[in-house]
Design a protein around this motif. Structure first.
Motif, PDB file in Angstrom:
ATOM      1  N   ALA A  36       0.867  -1.185   0.000  1.00  0.00           N
ATOM      2  CA  ALA A  36       0.000   0.000   0.000  1.00  0.00           C
ATOM      3  C   ALA A  36       0.896   1.224   0.000  1.00  0.00           C
ATOM      4  N   TYR A  37       0.446   2.262  -0.664  1.00  0.00           N
ATOM      5  CA  TYR A  37       1.282   3.454  -0.806  1.00  0.00           C
ATOM      6  C   TYR A  37       0.417   4.700  -0.804  1.00  0.00           C
ATOM      7  N   THR A  38       0.751   5.654   0.052  1.00  0.00           N
ATOM      8  CA  THR A  38       0.081   6.950   0.102  1.00  0.00           C
ATOM      9  C   THR A  38       1.102   8.018  -0.255  1.00  0.00           C
ATOM     10  N   PRO A  39       0.967   8.674  -1.391  1.00  0.00           N
ATOM     11  CA  PRO A  39       1.969   9.668  -1.793  1.00  0.00           C
ATOM     12  C   PRO A  39       1.978  10.854  -0.858  1.00  0.00           C
ATOM     13  N   ARG A  40       3.160  11.410  -0.647  1.00  0.00           N
ATOM     14  CA  ARG A  40       3.337  12.579   0.197  1.00  0.00           C
ATOM     15  C   ARG A  40       3.343  13.835  -0.658  1.00  0.00           C
ATOM     16  N   VAL A  41       2.903  14.929  -0.029  1.00  0.00           N
ATOM     17  CA  VAL A  41       2.891  16.212  -0.743  1.00  0.00           C
ATOM     18  C   VAL A  41       4.297  16.744  -0.905  1.00  0.00           C
ATOM     19  N   ALA A  42       5.156  16.488   0.103  1.00  0.00           N
ATOM     20  CA  ALA A  42       6.521  17.000   0.067  1.00  0.00           C
ATOM     21  C   ALA A  42       7.343  16.272  -0.990  1.00  0.00           C
ATOM     22  N   ASN A  43       8.513  16.859  -1.282  1.00  0.00           N
ATOM     23  CA  ASN A  43       9.397  16.244  -2.258  1.00  0.00           C
ATOM     24  C   ASN A  43       9.893  14.901  -1.736  1.00  0.00           C
ATOM     25  N   PRO A  44      10.004  13.893  -2.603  1.00  0.00           N
ATOM     26  CA  PRO A  44      10.483  12.586  -2.152  1.00  0.00           C
ATOM     27  C   PRO A  44      11.948  12.631  -1.771  1.00  0.00           C
ATOM     28  N   THR A  45      12.349  11.651  -0.978  1.00  0.00           N
ATOM     29  CA  THR A  45      13.742  11.566  -0.567  1.00  0.00           C
ATOM     30  C   THR A  45      14.608  11.239  -1.774  1.00  0.00           C
ATOM     31  N   PRO A  46      15.680  12.008  -2.017  1.00  0.00           N
ATOM     32  CA  PRO A  46      16.521  11.729  -3.187  1.00  0.00           C
ATOM     33  C   PRO A  46      17.276  10.418  -3.022  1.00  0.00           C
ATOM     34  N   HIS A  47      17.509   9.744  -4.140  1.00  0.00           N
ATOM     35  CA  HIS A  47      18.226   8.474  -4.124  1.00  0.00           C
ATOM     36  C   HIS A  47      19.402   8.478  -5.101  1.00  0.00           C
ATOM     37  N   GLY A  48      19.837   9.666  -5.499  1.00  0.00           N
ATOM     38  CA  GLY A  48      20.971   9.760  -6.414  1.00  0.00           C
ATOM     39  C   GLY A  48      22.295   9.703  -5.691  1.00  0.00           C
ATOM     40  N   LEU A  49      23.367   9.810  -6.451  1.00  0.00           N
ATOM     41  CA  LEU A  49      24.724   9.749  -5.925  1.00  0.00           C
ATOM     42  C   LEU A  49      25.448  11.055  -6.222  1.00  0.00           C
ATOM     43  N   PHE A  50      26.234  11.504  -5.253  1.00  0.00           N
ATOM     44  CA  PHE A  50      27.137  12.634  -5.448  1.00  0.00           C
ATOM     45  C   PHE A  50      28.542  12.057  -5.583  1.00  0.00           C
ATOM     46  N   ILE A  51      29.209  12.363  -6.679  1.00  0.00           N
ATOM     47  CA  ILE A  51      30.531  11.796  -6.954  1.00  0.00           C
ATOM     48  C   ILE A  51      31.530  12.929  -7.115  1.00  0.00           C
ATOM     49  N   ARG A  52      32.621  12.837  -6.372  1.00  0.00           N
ATOM     50  CA  ARG A  52      33.713  13.800  -6.477  1.00  0.00           C
ATOM     51  C   ARG A  52      35.011  13.025  -6.696  1.00  0.00           C
ATOM     52  N   GLU A  53      35.682  13.319  -7.791  1.00  0.00           N
ATOM     53  CA  GLU A  53      36.903  12.600  -8.154  1.00  0.00           C
ATOM     54  C   GLU A  53      38.122  13.477  -7.914  1.00  0.00           C
ATOM     55  N   TRP A  54      39.149  12.869  -7.297  1.00  0.00           N
ATOM     56  CA  TRP A  54      40.448  13.495  -7.075  1.00  0.00           C
ATOM     57  C   TRP A  54      41.533  12.604  -7.663  1.00  0.00           C
ATOM     58  N   PRO A  55      42.764  13.098  -7.755  1.00  0.00           N
ATOM     59  CA  PRO A  55      43.824  12.263  -8.338  1.00  0.00           C
ATOM     60  C   PRO A  55      44.060  10.947  -7.588  1.00  0.00           C
ATOM     61  N   GLN A  56      43.911  10.933  -6.272  1.00  0.00           N
ATOM     62  CA  GLN A  56      44.220   9.742  -5.500  1.00  0.00           C
ATOM     63  C   GLN A  56      42.990   9.086  -4.877  1.00  0.00           C
ATOM     64  N   ALA A  57      41.805   9.648  -5.061  1.00  0.00           N
ATOM     65  CA  ALA A  57      40.622   9.078  -4.416  1.00  0.00           C
ATOM     66  C   ALA A  57      39.370   9.529  -5.150  1.00  0.00           C
ATOM     67  N   THR A  58      38.281   8.779  -4.922  1.00  0.00           N
ATOM     68  CA  THR A  58      36.959   9.110  -5.454  1.00  0.00           C
ATOM     69  C   THR A  58      35.947   8.989  -4.331  1.00  0.00           C
ATOM     70  N   LEU A  59      35.225  10.062  -4.093  1.00  0.00           N
ATOM     71  CA  LEU A  59      34.231  10.096  -3.023  1.00  0.00           C
ATOM     72  C   LEU A  59      32.846   9.919  -3.626  1.00  0.00           C
ATOM     73  N   VAL A  60      32.068   8.978  -3.069  1.00  0.00           N
ATOM     74  CA  VAL A  60      30.702   8.713  -3.511  1.00  0.00           C
ATOM     75  C   VAL A  60      29.784   8.811  -2.293  1.00  0.00           C
ATOM     76  N   LEU A  61      28.810   9.727  -2.324  1.00  0.00           N
ATOM     77  CA  LEU A  61      27.870   9.917  -1.225  1.00  0.00           C
ATOM     78  C   LEU A  61      26.469   9.593  -1.709  1.00  0.00           C
ATOM     79  N   GLU A  62      25.721   8.869  -0.882  1.00  0.00           N
ATOM     80  CA  GLU A  62      24.381   8.429  -1.240  1.00  0.00           C
ATOM     81  C   GLU A  62      23.322   9.438  -0.798  1.00  0.00           C
ATOM     82  N   GLY A  63      22.097   9.248  -1.317  1.00  0.00           N
ATOM     83  CA  GLY A  63      20.956  10.056  -0.905  1.00  0.00           C
ATOM     84  C   GLY A  63      21.001  11.498  -1.360  1.00  0.00           C
ATOM     85  N   GLN A  64      21.463  11.745  -2.595  1.00  0.00           N
ATOM     86  CA  GLN A  64      21.589  13.102  -3.109  1.00  0.00           C
ATOM     87  C   GLN A  64      20.818  13.246  -4.413  1.00  0.00           C
ATOM     88  N   ASP A  65      20.478  14.486  -4.743  1.00  0.00           N
ATOM     89  CA  ASP A  65      19.827  14.773  -6.012  1.00  0.00           C
ATOM     90  C   ASP A  65      20.824  14.598  -7.160  1.00  0.00           C
TER      91      ASP A  65
END
Length: 410
Positions: A36-65
């Motif tokens: 069962a599902y009741t839609p909310r009026v507010a914006n849904p929780t984002p499920h995208g990824l934020f990715i930041r790349e550096w020469p020695q590392a790559t940062l990936v954060l969840e729950g982003q637009d």
């Protein structure tokens, strides 16, 4: 029949606790289905990824637009993601720090600074394992994984001068003038990678730190929605408890021989609004016709209508450049340093308003310069009414908040 009861693990409120609540999602996983599902009026929780790349590392954060320039988190938000390490065989240590700083500066009062958040987590550290290699008897060295998990949680409060304050949102402001004011509340995620370097018989370590800005946006929800039943006046009659009346008096000079103008402003009584809310209002000005003529141009259609003019024009919206009365939203920023208070006030929203009948009209039998008050009003009781709506501009992303030595009001 045997009943099996699942016992949930106990969670700690402390951000430093190693046991954190699981990350829930409103969307079903591959092995789940929605019953069962009741839609909310507010914006849904984002499920995208934020990715930041550096020469020695790559940062990936969840729950982003998707496509966001900075990762955004709300009150007590959880930072969940992964850190990918390039060439992990030479890595000796990997640390991640959640850092928050507030700095306030006023030209004639000095400056102060506070640490809002300072949480450090060691994701990996080089060490020798206890067991011994079977072939040559040497100790086995642990190798840094190529992917390391990240988990942080924003605290709800910070301490300053022996008092707990709510964590302020990300905010930056530069206010030139006399005196100049500079305000900065920033949050960052700092990744430090320590590597081992060798050359012949010499070895040493090098540190490389990468920083990404975080957008902290704690939200305060209104207690209830805005109740508007048709017009504001109609709502006041049906649900008067949903409206707040603010009364003020515009004074006149003592020798002007005019009476003051009483201003009545009706706004929703909740007095807490979202940045995206459109706020309805009703404005009423009451005084003598002479005072209102001094406030408005004598030729204003709110005070005079030529014979044969269509009264439906009364409800037309004013052109923005022709308004003599405006309803606006302003922001005030107050900074207190060394016992001195300095503030700036500036505009953050402009309202649209239109006149509401009845209006003053022309009476050929009893007129004064062709203009009189309404037929059902006395000379000392002329009132002009407007209805309108106001909303903050889209570029405003931070609401009001209170912190040590800093107060932001909208």
């Amino acid at each position: 029949m045997t009943t099996v009861t699942a016992i949930l693990p106990s969670y700690s409120r402390e951000p430093s606790s190693s046991v954190l609540p699981p990350c829930y999602s409103s969307q079903p996983h591959a092995d789940e289905e929605t019953v069962a599902y009741t839609p909310r009026v507010a914006n849904p929780t984002p499920h995208g990824l934020f990715i930041r790349e550096w020469p020695q590392a790559t940062l990936v954060l969840e729950g982003q637009d998707e496509g966001s320039r900075q990762p955004t988190y709300g009150r007590a938000g959880r930072i969940i993601g992964e850190l990918g390490v390039v060439n992990p065989e030479k890595v000796a240590k990997v640390t991640v720090k959640l850092n928050g700083q507030m700095s306030l500066s006023v030209a004639d009062s000095g400056s102060v600074g506070f640490t809002l958040v300072a949480q450090t987590s060691v994701l990996w550290k080089h060490q020798l394992l206890e067991h011994v290699n079977r072939h040559d008897g040497s100790a086995v060295e642990q190798r840094c994984p190529s992917v390391l998990p990240i988990q942080f949680q924003f605290p709800s409060f910070y301490q300053a001068e022996g008092k707990d304050w709510r964590l302020p949102p990300s905010f930056e402001g530069t206010f030139l003038g006399i005196p100049a004011m500079f305000i900065r509340c920033i949050y960052t995620l700092e990744v430090t990678i320590t590597r081992t370097r060798t050359y012949h018989l010499a070895s040493w370590t090098t540190n490389k730190t990468y920083i990404t800005m975080l957008n902290f946006r704690p939200r305060t929800r209104p207690q209830r929605p805005i109740v508007l039943l048709g017009s504001v006046l109609g709502s006041i009659k049906l649900v008067p408890e949903e409206w707040l009346q603010v009364v003020t008096t515009m004074l006149v000079r003592p020798k002007s021989n005019m009476k003051p103008v009483n201003c009545h402003l009706f706004i929703p009584s909740i007095q807490t609004f979202a940045l995206t809310d459109t706020i309805p209002f009703h404005l009423q000005l009451c005084s003598t016709l002479q005072s209102l003529q001094e406030l408005l141009p004598p030729t204003s259609r709110l005070l005079k209508l030529p014979n044969g003019d269509d009264e439906r024009k009364v409800n037309d919206r004013w052109e923005e450049g022709g308004q003599t009365i405006r309803v606006t939203i302003t922001r005030q920023v107050v900074v207190e340093i060394a016992g001195r208070r300095r503030f700036r006030t500036f505009l953050v929203g402009m309202g649209n308003m239109w006149s509401v009948p009845p209006i003053a009209h022309q009476d050929n039998n009893n007129s004064r310069d062709g203009v009189t008050s309404w037929a059902d009003s006395k000379e000392d009781g002329v009132c002009l009414d407007w209805q309108g709506e106001v909303k903050v501009w889209a570029e405003l992303t931070t609401g009001g908040f209170s912190a040590s030595h800093l107060l932001v009001k909208v």
